[in-house]
Design a protein around this motif. Structure first.
Motif, short mmCIF file in Angstrom:
data_model
loop_
_atom_site.label_atom_id
_atom_site.label_comp_id
_atom_site.label_asym_id
_atom_site.label_seq_id
_atom_site.Cartn_x
_atom_site.Cartn_y
_atom_site.Cartn_z
N ASN A 1 24.88 33.41 11.23
CA ASN A 1 26.33 33.23 11.35
C ASN A 1 26.97 32.74 10.05
OD1 ASN A 1 26.36 33.95 14.10
ND2 ASN A 1 25.71 31.89 14.72
N ASP A 2 26.19 32.65 9.00
CA ASP A 2 26.78 32.21 7.73
C ASP A 2 27.73 33.28 7.19
OD1 ASP A 2 25.40 29.93 7.81
OD2 ASP A 2 23.88 30.48 6.32
N ARG A 3 28.82 32.80 6.60
CA ARG A 3 29.74 33.74 5.94
C ARG A 3 29.40 33.89 4.46
NH1 ARG A 3 34.01 35.49 8.50
NH2 ARG A 3 35.09 35.85 6.52
N ARG A 4 28.74 32.88 3.91
CA ARG A 4 28.40 32.95 2.50
C ARG A 4 27.18 33.85 2.30
NH1 ARG A 4 25.42 30.46 -1.47
NH2 ARG A 4 24.22 29.30 0.09
N VAL A 5 27.29 34.71 1.29
CA VAL A 5 26.21 35.65 0.97
C VAL A 5 25.32 35.02 -0.09
CG1 VAL A 5 25.66 37.94 0.04
CG2 VAL A 5 27.66 37.64 1.51
N SER A 6 24.00 35.04 0.21
CA SER A 6 23.05 34.44 -0.72
C SER A 6 22.50 35.44 -1.74
CB SER A 6 21.86 33.83 0.06
OG SER A 6 22.32 32.87 0.97
N GLY A 7 22.49 36.69 -1.42
CA GLY A 7 21.97 37.72 -2.32
C GLY A 7 22.20 39.11 -1.73
N VAL A 8 21.65 40.11 -2.38
CA VAL A 8 21.86 41.49 -1.95
C VAL A 8 20.52 42.22 -2.02
CG1 VAL A 8 23.07 43.67 -2.38
CG2 VAL A 8 24.22 41.50 -2.85
N LEU A 9 20.22 43.00 -0.95
CA LEU A 9 19.04 43.85 -0.91
C LEU A 9 19.48 45.29 -1.26
CD1 LEU A 9 16.03 44.35 -0.24
CD2 LEU A 9 16.74 44.78 2.12
N VAL A 10 18.91 45.84 -2.34
CA VAL A 10 19.26 47.20 -2.79
C VAL A 10 18.05 48.10 -2.57
CG1 VAL A 10 20.03 48.63 -4.71
CG2 VAL A 10 20.83 46.28 -4.51
N ALA A 11 18.28 49.31 -1.98
CA ALA A 11 17.19 50.23 -1.66
C ALA A 11 17.54 51.64 -2.14
CB ALA A 11 16.93 50.23 -0.17
N GLU A 12 16.56 52.28 -2.73
CA GLU A 12 16.65 53.71 -3.03
C GLU A 12 15.90 54.44 -1.93
OE1 GLU A 12 15.17 54.52 -6.88
OE2 GLU A 12 16.71 53.37 -7.95
N THR A 13 16.63 55.11 -1.03
CA THR A 13 16.05 55.70 0.17
C THR A 13 16.05 57.22 0.04
OG1 THR A 13 16.94 53.87 1.47
CG2 THR A 13 16.18 55.82 2.68
N GLY A 14 14.89 57.85 0.17
CA GLY A 14 14.79 59.30 0.08
C GLY A 14 15.46 59.99 1.26
N LEU A 15 15.95 61.22 1.03
CA LEU A 15 16.67 61.97 2.07
C LEU A 15 15.85 63.14 2.59
CD1 LEU A 15 20.23 62.08 0.43
CD2 LEU A 15 19.36 60.46 2.12
N ALA A 16 14.53 63.10 2.40
CA ALA A 16 13.69 64.20 2.85
C ALA A 16 13.77 64.39 4.35
CB ALA A 16 12.23 63.96 2.42
N GLU A 17 13.79 63.28 5.10
CA GLU A 17 13.89 63.37 6.56
C GLU A 17 15.21 64.03 6.96
OE1 GLU A 17 12.82 63.20 10.44
OE2 GLU A 17 11.59 62.72 8.68
N LEU A 18 16.30 63.69 6.23
CA LEU A 18 17.60 64.32 6.50
C LEU A 18 17.52 65.82 6.26
CD1 LEU A 18 20.64 64.26 7.07
CD2 LEU A 18 21.00 63.70 4.68
N GLY A 19 16.82 66.24 5.18
CA GLY A 19 16.70 67.67 4.89
C GLY A 19 15.96 68.39 5.99
N ARG A 20 14.87 67.78 6.52
CA ARG A 20 14.11 68.44 7.59
C ARG A 20 14.95 68.54 8.86
NH1 ARG A 20 9.96 65.41 5.04
NH2 ARG A 20 10.32 63.63 6.42
#
Length: 634
Positions: A171-190
């Protein structure tokens, strides 16, 4: 023309054509209207089908992206209170990559964008400074639940950049950090490969036109840039405007039906299109299925029209056709007279017309015979009158020419007599006085001798002019003699006083012929031509004298390398008293023309300004070498 052939031309064919139009046109109008209605219905159905396909593709993309975002969001939320430590560590990142093979790279950032830890190898194609700036703006400042970045290529295909805010507690409003991901789209292509339609073109692209996937792409994704497809997508987007589906015309001239579906979660768009003429093809296919029925209806209609036309119209066209054939015979043969038995004369208005034509044919024949007789008499009279007029005109022209010539020569002769009487006597006195003075002056100086020379030269020039005028004015009988042409010409040239600077070129034909002429008159004519040529070359040039022997005539040509003669001067140069010289009578060439004319010869001039002039005299050959009879009888 025969009766059988007349069935297909004239009134009968026109009437049949009109009846066919009356029968067919409404059918075609109704058919066209029905096809237009069917076309609009088909277009609406195709547009609805395209919108359905676009929505289905959008749903498949939305499900795949939502599944990935939910996966990371659930992990972050669960880690907040149940992770057992305050912030994500390296073990968490390894777990995420191991549990989800589509994750290529993970990174944890603080709120200032500094990299804290990562897992995997970051792709070089990502513009990280720009992306980190956008990530912090969305996840830290605006506190959005997630951030979806751009789509980038890698060796394994396309991938999408995603980012999610990290908090200490749920329930915190303050953000402690950020998670950044490079996600492949191969599943979307299939997934898209299973959803793409087989009979339509489909493209999934970003707002900027980057093609992510299209129907037929290997693996369902556009692994390589597609510039042509990108341009096409941008053009479709511009032409669609705010509409979700409509028919558009591309700059290449292609017309297509296109439908669009938005993906708000990612900002992508789905475009589904087909050629606009697909409706016409479908209508053709449906029409060809019922072609036999249409053919039977048309044949029955044509048969009905033919029977009705023959029964109603043939009694009218048959007598008119016979009347037409009779008129053609009348036109082609003026002596032909139409008889009543030649025509089918019914008891109606057409019969009255046929009878009037028979009467007219007889009257025309009578008038024609009368006219032919009158024309024959008139032609004979005209021919006799024309012959008499031609004879009288010829006589009048000949008499006029002789009269003009006689009057001209008489005037010239009178003038020559006056000149001879009034000028030559004073000239003789002046000449004698000059000689006397020269004798009385014992030691004349050079100036005085020069003046005596000028006086003698001018007296000589005046006497020459008087002799030239008298020579042209006098008319005497020709004194003909037979001469050898080559010897005659060489003698004339040897006696002519050529000045220094003039080169004489001899081109006399080796075959010398004999001509019968007045030697003195022809000699004077040739000397006049040579004199003009020498004066034209102004003290320097080449004078060519030659002959060419033909079968019955010989050509004497005299050519110079002077300035040539203009076309205007050539038309006047044989007129008496016409000259272009500062001094002279203008009778030199007139004497030439008179002499050649008196010998029934021909005189031609070839001249080109700046290149010279050539006089050609044609005279009849009297005798050739070895010939004992030619020319003796003339």
């Amino acid at each position: 023309m025969n009766t059988k052939g007349s069935l297909f031309r004239g009134l009968f064919s026109n009437a049949v054509f009109v009846l066919i139009l009356i029968s067919i046109v409404p059918m075609f109008v109704i058919g066209y209207h029905l096809m237009d209605v069917n076309s609009r219905v088909l277009k609406n159905e195709i547009s609805q089908k395209q919108q359905t396909v676009a929505s289905r593709l959008a749903a498949a993309v939305r499900f795949n992206i939502t599944h990935n975002t939910q996966y990371f969001s659930v992990f972050v939320d669960l880690h907040t209170d149940f992770g057992g430590h305050n912030f994500i560590n390296a073990a968490d990142l390894k777990y995420l990559r191991r549990s989800n093979p589509s994750v290529l790279y993970l990174a944890a950032l603080n709120t200032e964008g500094k990299l804290l830890l990562s897992s995997g190898k970051r792709a070089e194609s990502v513009n990280w400074p720009q992306e980190i700036k956008s990530v912090l703006q969305a996840c830290v400042k605006e506190q959005k639940p997630y951030y979806l970045g751009g789509v980038y290529p890698s060796k394994d295909g396309l991938f999408m950049l995603m980012a999610f805010p990290i908090r200490q507690h749920l329930n915190d409003r303050r953000v402690s950090g950020v998670l950044v991901a490079e996600t492949g789209l191969a599943e979307l292509g299939r997934t898209l490969l299973q959803v793409y339609p087989m009979d339509m073109n489909a493209v999934i692209a970003t707002q900027e036109g980057q093609v992510i996937s299209y129907n037929g792409a290997p693996g369902g994704l556009a692994a390589e840039p597609q510039p042509e497809m990108t341009d096409r997508v941008l053009e479709i987007k511009k032409l669609l405007g705010s509409s979700s589906s409509k028919e558009i015309k591309l700059s290449s001239g292609e017309k297509i039906l296109v439908a669009e579906a938005d993906l708000p979660i990612s900002g992508w768009r789905v475009y589904v299109d087909q050629p606009a003429d697909v409706t016409v093809q479908l209508l053709k296919e449906s029409t060809f299925h019922s072609l036999w029925d249409v053919t039977v209806i048309v044949l029955m209609m044509l048969l009905f029209v033919g029977v009705v036309s023959y029964w109603v119209i043939k009694p009218i066209t048959r007598p008119l056709e016979r009347l037409r054939r009779a008129a053609v015979k009348q036109r082609e043969n003026g002596d032909y007279v139409v008889r009543p038995e030649d025509l089918d004369i019914p008891n109606n208005e057409i019969g009255e017309l046929a009878q009037a034509f028979v009467d007219m044919s007889g009257a025309l024949h009578t008038r024609r015979q009368e006219l032919i007789g009158a024309q024959t008499e008139l032609a004979q009279m005209n021919q006799a009158l024309e012959k008499r007029v031609e004879e009288r005109t010829h006589e009048l022209k000949a008499a006029t020419r002789e009269l003009v010539k006689s009057e001209r020569l008489a005037a010239i002769g009178q003038m020559a007599s006056i000149i001879s009487h009034e000028i030559r006597n004073p000239l003789a006195v002046i000449s004698n006085a000059t000689r006397l003075i020269k004798m009385l002056v014992r030691t004349p100086d050079a100036k005085l001798l020069k003046q005596f020379g000028i006086i003698e030269a001018e007296i000589k020039q005046a006497n020459s002019i008087i002799s030239e005028v008298l020579g042209y004015a006098r008319t005497r009988d020709l004194i003909l003699s037979t001469i050898d042409l080559n010897s005659y010409l060489r003698e004339i040239l040897l006696s002519y006083p050529f000045i220094p600077g003039i080169t004489l070129k001899d081109e006399l034909d080796p075959e010398s012929v004999r001509i019968k002429v007045d030697a003195e008159e022809i000699k004077q004519a040739i000397r006049n031509i040579v004199s003009n040529a020498v004066e034209a070359m102004n003290g320097g040039g080449t004078l060519t004298v030659g002959t060419k022997v033909g079968r019955r005539v010989v050509c004497i040509y005299i050519a110079d390398t002077g300035p040539g003669i203009s076309e205007e001067v050539r038309h006047k140069m044989f007129a008496p008293f016409f000259t272009t010289k500062a001094r002279g009578t203008g009778l030199g060439l007139a004497v030439v023309g008179k002499a050649i004319g008196r010998h029934k010869g021909k005189l031609f001039i070839q001249s080109e300004v700046g290149k010279g002039t050539c006089f050609q005299i044609y005279l009849k050959i009297y005798k050739k070498p070895g010939d004992t009879s030619y020319g003796e009888a003339s």
